[in-house]
Each structure stands twice: as C-alpha cells, then as structure tokens.
Motif scaffolding. Structure first.
Motif, mmCIF file in Angstrom:
data_model
loop_
_atom_site.group_PDB
_atom_site.id
_atom_site.type_symbol
_atom_site.label_atom_id
_atom_site.label_comp_id
_atom_site.label_asym_id
_atom_site.label_seq_id
_atom_site.Cartn_x
_atom_site.Cartn_y
_atom_site.Cartn_z
ATOM 1 N N ILE A 713 0.837 -1.209 0.000
ATOM 2 C CA ILE A 713 0.000 0.000 0.000
ATOM 3 C C ILE A 713 0.866 1.250 0.000
ATOM 4 N N GLN A 714 1.993 1.174 0.725
ATOM 5 C CA GLN A 714 2.898 2.324 0.771
ATOM 6 C C GLN A 714 3.439 2.653 -0.625
ATOM 7 N N LYS A 715 3.878 1.631 -1.350
ATOM 8 C CA LYS A 715 4.398 1.859 -2.703
ATOM 9 C C LYS A 715 3.285 2.299 -3.660
ATOM 10 N N LEU A 716 2.099 1.736 -3.479
ATOM 11 C CA LEU A 716 0.977 2.122 -4.336
ATOM 12 C C LEU A 716 0.675 3.607 -4.182
ATOM 13 N N LEU A 717 0.758 4.128 -2.949
ATOM 14 C CA LEU A 717 0.407 5.524 -2.703
ATOM 15 C C LEU A 717 1.520 6.484 -3.085
ATOM 16 N N ALA A 718 2.651 5.925 -3.565
ATOM 17 C CA ALA A 718 3.684 6.821 -4.093
ATOM 18 C C ALA A 718 3.161 7.620 -5.281
ATOM 19 N N THR A 719 2.144 7.072 -5.949
ATOM 20 C CA THR A 719 1.524 7.782 -7.076
ATOM 21 C C THR A 719 0.449 8.765 -6.614
ATOM 22 N N ARG A 720 0.198 8.797 -5.328
ATOM 23 C CA ARG A 720 -0.851 9.693 -4.783
ATOM 24 C C ARG A 720 -0.268 10.524 -3.653
ATOM 25 N N PRO A 721 0.590 11.502 -3.962
ATOM 26 C CA PRO A 721 1.261 12.266 -2.898
ATOM 27 C C PRO A 721 0.314 13.121 -2.065
ATOM 28 N N GLU A 722 -0.925 13.296 -2.533
ATOM 29 C CA GLU A 722 -1.860 14.081 -1.720
ATOM 30 C C GLU A 722 -2.426 13.277 -0.551
ATOM 31 N N ILE A 723 -2.083 12.000 -0.479
ATOM 32 C CA ILE A 723 -2.583 11.138 0.606
ATOM 33 C C ILE A 723 -1.464 10.905 1.614
ATOM 34 N N LYS A 724 -1.714 11.266 2.856
ATOM 35 C CA LYS A 724 -0.775 10.997 3.958
ATOM 36 C C LYS A 724 -1.179 9.675 4.611
ATOM 37 N N LEU A 725 -0.258 8.715 4.647
ATOM 38 C CA LEU A 725 -0.555 7.376 5.162
ATOM 39 C C LEU A 725 -0.080 7.228 6.602
ATOM 40 N N LEU A 726 -1.009 6.864 7.501
ATOM 41 C CA LEU A 726 -0.679 6.450 8.866
ATOM 42 C C LEU A 726 -0.864 4.943 8.947
ATOM 43 N N SER A 727 -0.072 4.289 9.802
ATOM 44 C CA SER A 727 -0.218 2.838 9.920
ATOM 45 C C SER A 727 -0.150 2.426 11.380
ATOM 46 N N ALA A 728 -0.822 1.322 11.684
ATOM 47 C CA ALA A 728 -0.797 0.723 13.024
ATOM 48 C C ALA A 728 -0.858 -0.787 12.856
ATOM 49 N N MET A 729 -0.046 -1.490 13.648
ATOM 50 C CA MET A 729 -0.003 -2.946 13.545
ATOM 51 C C MET A 729 -0.827 -3.632 14.617
ATOM 52 N N GLN A 730 -1.530 -2.856 15.438
ATOM 53 C CA GLN A 730 -2.403 -3.404 16.478
ATOM 54 C C GLN A 730 -3.738 -2.673 16.432
ATOM 55 N N GLY A 731 -4.800 -3.402 16.799
ATOM 56 C CA GLY A 731 -6.128 -2.806 16.749
ATOM 57 C C GLY A 731 -6.309 -1.655 17.714
ATOM 58 N N ARG A 732 -5.818 -1.817 18.949
ATOM 59 C CA ARG A 732 -6.012 -0.761 19.951
ATOM 60 C C ARG A 732 -5.264 0.519 19.569
ATOM 61 N N LEU A 733 -4.034 0.360 19.073
ATOM 62 C CA LEU A 733 -3.287 1.534 18.644
ATOM 63 C C LEU A 733 -3.967 2.185 17.447
ATOM 64 N N GLY A 734 -4.516 1.383 16.544
ATOM 65 C CA GLY A 734 -5.244 1.949 15.416
ATOM 66 C C GLY A 734 -6.431 2.792 15.862
ATOM 67 N N LEU A 735 -7.157 2.306 16.884
ATOM 68 C CA LEU A 735 -8.284 3.077 17.425
ATOM 69 C C LEU A 735 -7.809 4.397 18.018
ATOM 70 N N ASP A 736 -6.672 4.351 18.764
ATOM 71 C CA ASP A 736 -6.138 5.589 19.342
ATOM 72 C C ASP A 736 -5.766 6.588 18.253
ATOM 73 N N LEU A 737 -5.079 6.107 17.181
ATOM 74 C CA LEU A 737 -4.700 7.015 16.096
ATOM 75 C C LEU A 737 -5.931 7.572 15.388
ATOM 76 N N ALA A 738 -6.963 6.743 15.227
ATOM 77 C CA ALA A 738 -8.194 7.218 14.581
ATOM 78 C C ALA A 738 -8.853 8.311 15.406
ATOM 79 N N ARG A 739 -8.865 8.123 16.746
ATOM 80 C CA ARG A 739 -9.515 9.125 17.615
ATOM 81 C C ARG A 739 -8.806 10.471 17.552
ATOM 82 N N HIS A 740 -7.481 10.454 17.440
ATOM 83 C CA HIS A 740 -6.745 11.705 17.561
ATOM 84 C C HIS A 740 -6.365 12.326 16.227
ATOM 85 N N HIS A 741 -6.332 11.544 15.124
ATOM 86 C CA HIS A 741 -5.993 12.115 13.818
ATOM 87 C C HIS A 741 -7.206 12.288 12.911
ATOM 88 N N LYS A 742 -8.337 11.637 13.255
ATOM 89 C CA LYS A 742 -9.569 11.746 12.460
ATOM 90 C C LYS A 742 -9.275 11.587 10.966
#
Length: 817
Positions: A713-742
C-alpha cells in the motif's frame, strides 16, 4: 578443694604499707595473690596483661596519683572493683572518687575495714556481672523475638483488653494494607473486622473478660477479614490469650488463605461437573445441574447454556439458572427467547472466537444487546466459554455476577478446561449413540470431511497471503513503462497468479485465520527522521492529559541505523504510546539520543509515571502480563512490549528498561549504526509526500500487522502524494490514532494480534466522532457470509486479498472524493 585465691593488683610505693595490707587480708582468711606495683607504666602493663579481681590503690605516689589510676582502670577494666587504701583525703574528695567510679575508700589507719570492703566489692561486681548478663540475654531474646515476629510468614497482631492494637508485624502490613505506625493504637474491630461481625466480636471479648472463656480462642478457624481498601480477604486465624501484669493480651496468628480457598472452590467445581456428567445420559439432562454447581462454587449469580444451531447459523438458549435471591426474572425470560448470530453479544462473541471471553461490566460493553434487562437485574461482570468438540464449538456457557469483575486468567483457563471436558462428554455420548444405531462409519466420514475442510481452509488462507504480495507488486510493475518482453513476463505472472486464485476460490468459500511469518526488510534507516515520524503521530494523544513531549535528537542528525523502517517506527510508536498512557497528569515524555561505548545508537524514552517495582521488571516482557495495569483502568493487552522486544531482537537490536518507583521509567532501544544507503526511494517516508503536491492533503489510516501488505500500500500511494498514510499494527493503537488524527479513510485488516478487525469496526461505528469515517476491509477471508456480515456492521467496502490494485485505487479516489 580450696577456693581459688583472689588476684589483687596493689598500687603502693610503701613496702611496709603493702605488707600491712597483705597481713590484714590474710588475717581475715582471705586467700590472696597480690601483685604490687609503684609506677604508671607498671600499672598500665598490669591492666593490659591480665584481669584482676580487685584493684587497691594509694592516693599519692611519686609522679603518679590514685585519681589517674582510677581513670585508667575505669577506661580499661570497668568491671574490676577499685578501692582506695590511703591516708585522709577529706570526705568531699572521697565522695568525688566514688562518683568517678571508685568502689570504696579505706583509710590506712582503719585497715580493719579492708577485708569487708574487698568482700563487698567482689560480691557487688559479681552481682553486677550477673545482672548485665541477664539484661543482655533479655535484649537478645527481645531482638530474636522481634526478628521472628517481623519475618513470620503469618500476620501477627496483639491487642489489649480494650481491643486496641499494640503489636503489628510486617506480614500484617502486607496482608491488610495498614503500616505499623498507622495500625498501632487503632481498635481492631474498626481495622480488620467486617462490619457484620463487629458486634459478635465485642460480645466475645466481653464474655472472655468476665468468664475466661471464648469460643474462638486457642483453635484454628477460617473467617473473612477486611483490607484497608475495603475488600474482604479469606484468612485462617488462631487467637491465644495471655495475662501479663494482671492484664489480658490477645495474640492473633493470621494466614491469607484466599488463593487456597479459591483453588479449593475451583477443584470442587471441576469435580462436581465431572460427577454430574457421569450421572447424566445427555447434556440436556445435565445442563441445569452444571450451571447450579458452577455458579454456587465459583460465586456467580446467573448462568446459561447456549446450543449452536448449525442449520440456522445461530445460538439458542438450552438452559438458564439463577440463585433464588437474584432479581433476574426478566433477564432470564429475555435470554430464553433470544437467539444470537456469530460475534453478536456474549454468546456470539465466544462462538466466533472459539475461546473464553471476559467482560468486566456488561453495561459498559458496546456489544451486549441484553444490557437494559441486565441493568434491571443488577448484573455487571460476565464470563463466557465454549463447549468444544475437537475444534468445533458445540455450545456456549456464560455466567453473570452483581459485581464488576476484572479478568481472572486462571479462572478463564479452568473454564476452558471444563468446556473441553463437557465437549468430551458430548463427544462420548454421541459416539455411544452412533454405536447403538450401528452408524461409527457416518461419524468417521464427518470427521474426515471436517479435517479436510479445516486443512483446505488453512491452506487457502496461507496461499492468499503470499498471492497478495505476488499479484500486488506485479500490478505495480505493470503500471511502469516496460519493454514488450517485460510486459509479457508480468502478464504471465499475473495470469498464473490469478489462475491459482481462481482455483482457491472454487475449492473453498470460507478461509481460516492468517498465521503468517514476520518478514523484515533491513536497510539503512534515518534514525532522526523515524523518531520524528513517531513523535508526529503520538503528539495528539498527549493533549487530553496535558503531557509535554520533548525531543533531543540533534546529535543523531544524518545518522542511519540497520533496521526495517516500518517496524522501527512501530517500535518507537509503541514506546511513546506507553510513555503517554502510563504517565501522570501534566507529566512529561523526553526522547534522547546517545552513542554507546560499543558503538550502538541508543534512543531513550523517559516518562514521569509511577515507575515499575523491581519484582515486576522480571515480568515486564511476558505476553499478556499487564503487571496490574488493568486494575487501574488502563486499556491494553500486555502484547505491546513483548512484540517490541521481539522486533528489536529480530532487527539485531536491543531493548531495555530502567525504572524508579515514584519517579518514572526509561525504555531504551539500541541499534547498529550503518552508512546511509545511496539508493533510498522517495517513498521511504510517506509522511513527507504531502509537500510534493498542491492538491488538498488527505489522511488515510491502514490497520495491518503484515509487513508485505503495508509495503504494498505504501508503494501504491507513491503515485498519490496528496494522501498521507498512517499505519498501526495493532487494533487498539489503530483506534487511538483514529480518535486523535480523524483520518479521511481507514483500511482495516481482520486478523490483528490484539483485537479482531470486526471488534475494531464495531468500536469505530460506536463512537460518534468516528462513525462517519469510511472503513474499507482488506482481508484474505473471502467467504460471502463474512463479507455480508461486515457490510451489515458498517463497512464501506470489502476487498479480498490478493488485491486488484487498479480496483483499490479507483475505490480510494471514489471514497475520498
């Protein structure tokens, strides 16, 4: 046998006076061995050389007087009697010598007093020595007794006739929570006795003081006691009365038997279930009794058994039981009429996961449809576990209590064993029925088909995961300018991969959980940039608790380390997340860098939290061991640090911790320093791509634990520089990032190490601030029922792996638009 002669040291310069003294003592039948000296040097030598029974001294000698001799004797031989034998020196001066340590004073013109003075001095010295030995013995005995009390494995408490605490050892401090200086002087009934027993305690104390008899004295009893925080503990108690100086004292020896009683109850429960099963022909006949014995022995108020209806793909209530005093009639009625789909409610959740599940408070759980009737019945804590035949879930047993209960790992394991035992009972009865009906062939065939299905399911999922990387990266290559031969080669890869995918889809509709193996891409990674990325992601988490984040990474500028960029960023994100989560309000987090003596790059994350005690540090990296953090209401699974340590070691690095209770903790990672790469790609740092585009910046969060999928996905989005990619490898951390970065869009995998993707989706849709964010499921599970269920739960779209990248890009454009 004649008595041993007295050894006397006589300081006297007059031989005539010395002979007179000797004759006086001999005339009184005192057997003496007298050593006469005249000088200071001889006196000091005699004191150092051997002990004497008594010292006699003239007051005036040439160059040396009796007062100096007295001071030397008191200093070097304080236990030896010292008697002045001299001429008149005045009454006041004689009294002064006694104050300075002299035993007696005898005038030379009254030597008749000398024998009596010597005898008296000898007797007093002996009495003094005896008394000192006794006092020393008493001191040693008191010290020994105090040591025994303080090191006792039992709590030892002593109270007086008024019930006032007068002794409280260290084990009592540990058991009841009161420090000794807090407990001494308190009334015992108000300190460790539950309110319902205090009146009986007062009656018993009054009865004993009046009659000398008490029903609880001089025997071992089991009872409950009160901890300082208010919860009750089970204890074994022995009380012994003792009368000292006419007053009664009561010594209590107390042992904590909470764990022993808990183990006994659990053994009783297991035995009772075994006995019920042995006496029952079917589960229907045994179900009510099983629920009763488990509820009564383990302390639950309501229990229910659910049976899987495989034809309808739902759960039905088989039996329900509750203690007579529980106000649970409506809850029971609603439960009997309900059915549950997989992953819905407590029963459906256990069914879907195939493992025990604990809910501390069902009224706070977003996936508990019976919450309104549970609230009316006053039910809070809940636990459920599967009845399994082999690997298949046959039914579910659930229990409820009026108390909020935190998870008990040992109890969960025991209940899982009971579920297996019941499953074995069912399997045995089914086998017996099959034998009676002369049908063990049909059952064998079913088992073979089941094993085949499970094997194909597992293989399907294992094949889909590498196919996602093969087809995904092949599609990326196809988008690049290629020669005709290269295009043909890529086409062959895509054709073969899609053919294999079609075969998998035709063989099996339902796939199993992805097990996958971790793969790393080790390369030179900018340490300063990676830490900055993690800090950017974590800063929004600090605002609600007013936590200050400081970074001192200046010395790391231009420095590269050997690591997997994505995994290293995850490591730093985990450490920073913990530093915020376990910090105090308005605390601080500091990130520092140094180069170690062995040329490793060290990054340290320091917090100002409560710190970690030395006995807990040894358990810090144990999976699922949260060191009691769950009791403080801090969310987590106990997997983060274990995963972080594993990642660091896999990258050839190290992870360590230093902690001081009350001050905070420092977690540090060390990595090998390497030269920078000459061929770094532009997509190494996706967070920086936003600066390359004039289009509005959009944020996308990808919750995925598989490194290859993240890289794709990271390489795929190299063609879409207007998209900032955040990643999380755990569900709980993903929820925290979603709450604070919207984020504007969330990509979600289903198989995560802590929370299932289905649970993450439900929590996203349950929170008002997050429910409108589109969620696209990316999973190797291609079953239609799974797709329909997740779409019904709120998923915006569902794409199966291996991914069609053109389809994904089109969906991203459509969704973000």
């Amino acid at each position: 046998m004649s008595p041993k002669p007295l050894r006397i040291l006589h300081l006297e310069d007059s031989p005539e006076d010395a002979e007179l003294v000797k004759a006086t003592l001999s005339g009184e039948e005192l057997s003496c061995d007298i050593v006469r000296i005249e000088t200071r040097k001889a006196f000091m030598t005699a004191l150092e050389r051997e002990p004497f029974d008594v010292i006699l001294a003239d007051y005036k000698l040439p160059g040396f007087n009796g007062m100096d001799a007295l001071k030397l004797a008191v200093k070097r031989r304080p236990d030896t009697p010292f008697i002045f034998v001299s001429g008149t020196i005045g009454e006041e001066f004689a009294v002064l010598t006694l104050h300075l340590g002299a035993t007696d004073y005898v005038l030379k013109n009254k030597l008749v007093r000398l024998p009596a003075a010597v005898r008296r001095a000898i007797n007093e010295a002996a009495a003094t020595a005896t008394r000192m030995r006794m006092e020393e013995s008493l001191r040693l005995q008191a010290t020994r007794m105090k040591s025994i009390i303080d090191t006792s494995l039992d709590a030892i408490i002593v109270i007086d006739e008024q019930g006032c605490i007068i002794e409280w050892n260290k084990r009592a401090e540990a058991l009841f929570g009161w420090q000794k200086d807090e407990a001494i002087g308190r009334i015992i009934a108000e300190t460790i006795i539950p309110a319902r027993y205090r009146e009986a305690h007062a009656r018993g104390l009054t009865q004993f003081l009046a009659t000398g008899e008490g029903p609880m004295l001089n025997r071992l009893i089991e009872i409950v006691a009160l901890h300082q925080t208010g919860y009750e503990i089970q204890i074994e108690l022995a009380i012994t009365p003792t009368k000292i100086n006419g007053k009664w004292q009561f010594t209590a020896f107390i042992a904590d038997i909470t764990k022993r009683k808990q183990a006994e109850r659990r053994l009783t429960a297991q035995y009772a279930v075994t006995q019920v099963l042995a006496e029952s022909p079917t589960l229907q006949d045994a179900s009510a009794k099983i629920l009763q014995v488990l509820c009564e022995s383990l302390g639950w108020e309501v229990g229910a058994i659910w049976r899987v209806d495989r034809d309808a793909n739902l759960l039905r209530c088989l039996e329900i039981w509750h203690v007579p005093q529980a106000e649970a009639a409506e809850f029971v009625a609603v439960s009997r009429q309900r059915t549950f789909l997989p992953d819905v409610g407590m029963p459906g959740r256990v069914w879907a996961r195939g493992e025990p599940t604990w809910i501390p408070d069902v009224l706070q759980d977003s996936n508990f449809p019976r919450a309104p009737t549970a609230a009316k019945a006053g039910l809070h804590g809940a636990v459920g576990f599967p009845i399994k035949i082999g690997k298949n879930v046959y039914g579910i047993i659930e229990f409820f209590s009026h108390e909020i209960r935190e998870p008990d790992i040992d109890l969960l394991q025991m209940l899982g064993d009971i579920g297996n035992k019941i499953g074995q009972f069912i399997e045995r009865t089914q086998a017996e029925d099959a034998l009676r009906e002369r049908d063990l062939a049909r059952l064998s065939s079913e088992r073979a088909n089941q094993a085949k299905s499970e094997f194909l399911s597992r293989m399907s999922h294992e094949l889909r995961t590498p196919l996602n990387a093969i087809l995904g990266f092949a599609q990326l290559l196809e988008m690049d300018p290629l020669t005709p031969d290269q295009h043909e080669s890529i086409a062959r890869i895509l054709h073969g991969g899609r053919h294999l995918l079609n075969l998998i889809n035709e063989v099996l509709d339902i796939s199993r959980i992805e097990a996958g193996h971790m793969r790393l891409s080790l390369e030179p990674v900018s340490l300063q940039e990676t830490v900055r990325e993690a800090l950017d992601l974590i800063r929004p988490l600090t605002d609600p608790r007013h936590i200050t984040v400081r970074s001192d990474m200046g010395q790391a500028e231009g420095l590269h380390v050997k690591a997997d960029h994505q995994r290293l960023r995850q490591v730093m994100l985990n450490l920073l997340s913990n530093a915020v989560k376990y910090n105090r309000e308005s605390g601080s987090v500091t990130v520092t860098y140094m180069l170690t003596a062995d040329r490793y790059a060290r990054v340290a994350v320091t917090d100002t939290g409560a710190g970690i005690s030395s006995e807990k540090l040894a358990r810090l990296f144990m999976p699922f061991d949260r060191l009691g953090a769950e009791q403080m209401g801090i969310e987590g699974t106990g997997l983060g640090l274990s995963l972080t340590k594993h990642l660091m070691e896999a990258m050839g690095g190290r992870l360590g911790v230093d902690s001081v209770v009350g001050q905070g903790s420092t977690f540090w990672v060390e990595m090998t320093v390497v030269p920078p790469s000459t061929g770094e790609t532009a997509i190494s740092h996706p967070a920086a791509l936003a600066d390359l585009s004039t289009r509005p910046l959009r944020t996308m969060l990808y919750i995925e634990d598989n490194l290859s999928n993240l890289e794709l996905i990271q390489k795929l989005l190299a063609t879409r520089p207007e998209i900032k990619l955040l990643s999380a490898m755990q569900g709980r951390l993903g929820l925290d990032l979603a709450r604070h970065h919207k984020p504007d869009l969330i990509l979600l995998d289903l198989h995560l190490p802590d929370l299932g993707g289905e649970v993450v989706l439900l929590q996203l849709k349950a929170e008002p601030a997050l429910r409108d964010i589109p969620v696209i499921i990316l999973s190797a599970d291609a079953s239609q029922s799974q797709i329909e269920q997740l779409r019904a739960s709120g998923a915006h779209a569902y794409l199966t792996k291996p991914l069609n990248l053109k389809q994904l890009l089109a969906l991203l454009s459509e969704t973000l638009a």
